[in-house]
Scaffold this motif. Sequence first.
Motif, PDB file in Angstrom:
ATOM      1  N   THR A  14       0.811  -1.220   0.000  1.00 16.07           N
ATOM      2  CA  THR A  14       0.000   0.000   0.000  1.00 16.07           C
ATOM      3  C   THR A  14       0.844   1.271   0.000  1.00 16.07           C
ATOM      4  O   THR A  14       0.494   2.265  -0.636  1.00 16.07           O
ATOM      5  N   TYR A  15       1.966   1.224   0.727  1.00 17.56           N
ATOM      6  CA  TYR A  15       2.782   2.418   0.924  1.00 17.56           C
ATOM      7  C   TYR A  15       4.214   2.198   0.429  1.00 17.56           C
ATOM      8  O   TYR A  15       4.700   1.067   0.373  1.00 17.56           O
ATOM      9  N   GLU A  16       4.876   3.321   0.121  1.00 16.36           N
ATOM     10  CA  GLU A  16       6.298   3.297  -0.228  1.00 16.36           C
ATOM     11  C   GLU A  16       7.084   3.941   0.909  1.00 16.36           C
ATOM     12  O   GLU A  16       6.811   5.090   1.275  1.00 16.36           O
ATOM     13  N   PRO A  17       8.042   3.221   1.481  1.00 12.43           N
ATOM     14  CA  PRO A  17       8.830   3.799   2.567  1.00 12.43           C
ATOM     15  C   PRO A  17       9.990   4.637   2.034  1.00 12.43           C
ATOM     16  O   PRO A  17      10.536   4.360   0.965  1.00 12.43           O
ATOM     17  N   VAL A  18      10.338   5.664   2.788  1.00 15.91           N
ATOM     18  CA  VAL A  18      11.560   6.430   2.557  1.00 15.91           C
ATOM     19  C   VAL A  18      12.307   6.458   3.878  1.00 15.91           C
ATOM     20  O   VAL A  18      11.725   6.786   4.919  1.00 15.91           O
ATOM     21  N   ILE A  19      13.569   6.077   3.835  1.00 22.85           N
ATOM     22  CA  ILE A  19      14.354   6.039   5.067  1.00 22.85           C
ATOM     23  C   ILE A  19      15.551   6.980   4.949  1.00 22.85           C
ATOM     24  O   ILE A  19      15.957   7.377   3.852  1.00 22.85           O
ATOM     25  N   GLY A  20      16.095   7.340   6.082  1.00 16.76           N
ATOM     26  CA  GLY A  20      17.322   8.115   6.148  1.00 16.76           C
ATOM     27  C   GLY A  20      18.006   7.809   7.458  1.00 16.76           C
ATOM     28  O   GLY A  20      17.338   7.496   8.456  1.00 16.76           O
ATOM     29  N   LEU A  21      19.310   7.855   7.484  1.00 28.05           N
ATOM     30  CA  LEU A  21      20.042   7.479   8.697  1.00 28.05           C
ATOM     31  C   LEU A  21      21.061   8.552   9.055  1.00 28.05           C
ATOM     32  O   LEU A  21      21.798   9.034   8.194  1.00 28.05           O
ATOM     33  N   THR A 174      22.786  10.498   5.742  1.00 26.27           N
ATOM     34  CA  THR A 174      22.471  10.029   4.387  1.00 26.27           C
ATOM     35  C   THR A 174      21.457  10.953   3.729  1.00 26.27           C
ATOM     36  O   THR A 174      20.733  11.708   4.389  1.00 26.27           O
ATOM     37  N   LYS A 175      21.389  10.884   2.425  1.00 27.22           N
ATOM     38  CA  LYS A 175      20.281  11.466   1.696  1.00 27.22           C
ATOM     39  C   LYS A 175      19.076  10.533   1.867  1.00 27.22           C
ATOM     40  O   LYS A 175      19.233   9.368   2.255  1.00 27.22           O
ATOM     41  N   PRO A 176      17.863  11.011   1.608  1.00 24.36           N
ATOM     42  CA  PRO A 176      16.707  10.110   1.688  1.00 24.36           C
ATOM     43  C   PRO A 176      16.893   8.912   0.748  1.00 24.36           C
ATOM     44  O   PRO A 176      17.321   9.063  -0.399  1.00 24.36           O
ATOM     45  N   VAL A 177      16.593   7.735   1.261  1.00 27.42           N
ATOM     46  CA  VAL A 177      16.724   6.504   0.483  1.00 27.42           C
ATOM     47  C   VAL A 177      15.317   6.014   0.143  1.00 27.42           C
ATOM     48  O   VAL A 177      14.586   5.532   1.017  1.00 27.42           O
ATOM     49  N   ALA A 178      14.936   6.161  -1.114  1.00 28.50           N
ATOM     50  CA  ALA A 178      13.599   5.769  -1.562  1.00 28.50           C
ATOM     51  C   ALA A 178      13.706   4.590  -2.527  1.00 28.50           C
ATOM     52  O   ALA A 178      14.783   4.233  -2.995  1.00 28.50           O
ATOM     53  N   GLY A 179      12.571   3.975  -2.798  1.00 27.98           N
ATOM     54  CA  GLY A 179      12.513   2.930  -3.811  1.00 27.98           C
ATOM     55  C   GLY A 179      12.973   1.559  -3.366  1.00 27.98           C
ATOM     56  O   GLY A 179      13.157   0.666  -4.191  1.00 27.98           O
ATOM     57  N   ASP A 217      20.449   7.318  14.449  1.00 29.78           N
ATOM     58  CA  ASP A 217      19.087   7.835  14.440  1.00 29.78           C
ATOM     59  C   ASP A 217      18.446   7.421  13.119  1.00 29.78           C
ATOM     60  O   ASP A 217      19.017   7.658  12.048  1.00 29.78           O
ATOM     61  N   VAL A 218      17.271   6.814  13.207  1.00 34.32           N
ATOM     62  CA  VAL A 218      16.626   6.222  12.030  1.00 34.32           C
ATOM     63  C   VAL A 218      15.400   7.041  11.648  1.00 34.32           C
ATOM     64  O   VAL A 218      14.447   7.147  12.431  1.00 34.32           O
ATOM     65  N   ASN A 219      15.426   7.639  10.468  1.00 33.84           N
ATOM     66  CA  ASN A 219      14.297   8.410   9.951  1.00 33.84           C
ATOM     67  C   ASN A 219      13.444   7.532   9.032  1.00 33.84           C
ATOM     68  O   ASN A 219      13.980   6.826   8.174  1.00 33.84           O
ATOM     69  N   THR A 220      12.134   7.603   9.212  1.00 27.72           N
ATOM     70  CA  THR A 220      11.219   6.762   8.435  1.00 27.72           C
ATOM     71  C   THR A 220       9.977   7.570   8.060  1.00 27.72           C
ATOM     72  O   THR A 220       9.445   8.319   8.883  1.00 27.72           O
ATOM     73  N   GLU A 228       3.632  12.738  -2.728  1.00 30.80           N
ATOM     74  CA  GLU A 228       4.824  13.298  -2.106  1.00 30.80           C
ATOM     75  C   GLU A 228       5.231  12.455  -0.903  1.00 30.80           C
ATOM     76  O   GLU A 228       4.410  11.759  -0.305  1.00 30.80           O
ATOM     77  N   TRP A 229       6.513  12.556  -0.558  1.00 29.06           N
ATOM     78  CA  TRP A 229       6.983  11.825   0.614  1.00 29.06           C
ATOM     79  C   TRP A 229       6.211  12.267   1.850  1.00 29.06           C
ATOM     80  O   TRP A 229       5.864  13.447   2.010  1.00 29.06           O
ATOM     81  N   GLY A 230       6.017  11.325   2.736  1.00 31.94           N
ATOM     82  CA  GLY A 230       5.264  11.611   3.949  1.00 31.94           C
ATOM     83  C   GLY A 230       6.104  12.303   5.009  1.00 31.94           C
ATOM     84  O   GLY A 230       7.302  12.541   4.847  1.00 31.94           O
ATOM     85  N   THR A 231       5.449  12.631   6.129  1.00 29.84           N
ATOM     86  CA  THR A 231       6.145  13.228   7.273  1.00 29.84           C
ATOM     87  C   THR A 231       6.999  12.172   7.950  1.00 29.84           C
ATOM     88  O   THR A 231       6.536  11.063   8.205  1.00 29.84           O
ATOM     89  N   ARG A 232       8.221  12.514   8.253  1.00 26.19           N
ATOM     90  CA  ARG A 232       9.151  11.532   8.816  1.00 26.19           C
ATOM     91  C   ARG A 232       9.196  11.624  10.334  1.00 26.19           C
ATOM     92  O   ARG A 232       8.951  12.675  10.926  1.00 26.19           O
TER      93      ARG A 232
END
Length: 496
Positions: A14-21, A174-179, A217-220, A228-232
């Motif tokens: 249903t959703y696409e995650p975007v992570i950043g560390l 890191t830069k946002p990691v999508a896909g 620190d893990v951003n999700t 558009e990307w969601g609120t992290r």
Amino acid sequence: MTSATKSYEDVVATYEPVIGLETHVELGTNTKMFCGCPTVFGAEPNTQVCPVCLGLPGSLPVANKAAIEATIRIGLALNCSIATWCRFARKNYFYPDMPKNFQISQYDEPLCVDGYLDVDVDGQTIRVGIERVHLEEDTGKTLHIGGATGRIHGATESLVDYNRAGIPLVEIVTKPVAGTGQLAPAVARAYVTELRDLLRTLDVSDVRMEQGSMRCDVNTSLNKPGEEWGTRTETKNVNSLRSVERAVRSEMLRQASVLDAGGSITQETRHFHEDTGDTTSGRSKETATDYRYFPEPDLVPLAPDPAWVETLKAALPETPRARRARLQQEWRVSDHDLQSIVNAGAVELIEATVAAGATPDAARKWWLGELARRANNDGVELSALAVTPADVAELQQLVDAGKLTDKLARQVLEGTLAGEGSPSAVMAARGVEVVSDTGALTAAVDEAIAANPDVAAKIREGKVAAAGVLVGAVMKATRGQADAKTVRDLIVSRLS
């Protein structure tokens, strides 16, 4: 707490995650970032402090050259561009364990920018972009006493240890990691694992997450496909590789539950709970303007000499990724076998064992077999076992020389792990060695034949499988110190 209304598979459908560390790494310098206090871990509280790192009036900071050099080397290893001019900034906020009420960090002019680190996950190579690598000072440490969780809630008192305040701290963002889809948690873990191995190879930090010298620190965030990307959210201070993966997965499940119910995600910090794998709310996330950054007036700008940077670049060691590729060819192992070695944390151990004289196959057999089993039982890393690669190579040499069977070798290994000495010393002290005296073996075989006439008769009739009974009798008589194949051959020969 996590309250998932759907399975993980449904979430990623249903959703696409975007992570950043954001990874914070304490550098292994002898002294702190802006003063001469030592940085040894585990000292008595508040014994490694001075007016500078305590923020006392009139004290002035002086930048640590070794820390600057280590940061540049990290940036180069992460394929970053190194600034020719940058400066420190004051980041203003209040924590009880931050004695100056501001942190000397870097803001819009970091030392290293725009790099990347490649990681392998599930047969794919994923490039994680590096936004920045900057240098700052660590805070002290607050200890909450009297509560059940070690957190402030429920505690009866709080104590502050300033030994850590001022230790050089590198932040790698890191830069946002999508896909990455359903692989997002595994990608997060793989990135932190690869980064840890790279930093250890550079010898800039001991990267011991359990001691806090490497914290993540893990951003999700989640978004519907095409939106558009969601609120992290930012899960703070995750302190193990396994927990990095669990934190991403937990936040994906929690955020999906909130969004499915028609709610919205709050930009905030969250705490990860090791016991449950859940996250709980911490505080609303500040923006850059809240920190009131301004250039640090007590420090001159940094202007690394490009020639010096090139010298540092030329001296960089082989990266873990390049070394794994080289060793895979040398050891002739499959991708699957190499991944098993990496997952077990055995690359360096096997490499050192081979260098000590063992074959790659033999080294793998011991480290991924008996030693991995013992490490797992003890709940420790392989490298924490009381056995060296030289010991393992020596043990295999005794097996190759016919002095030990694999079974006897495990007994000898047990002695080495117990601190009884090298394999040769344990073998001599315990009197454990393959019985190679043909006369003694023949006598033991004859006794077994005489004691089991029915079995001997079957073997004479051609039922060779029955020899196992006699082999067992001989092994018992020799306390397991005979070679089973030799005994079997001798039995068949005597009864032919």
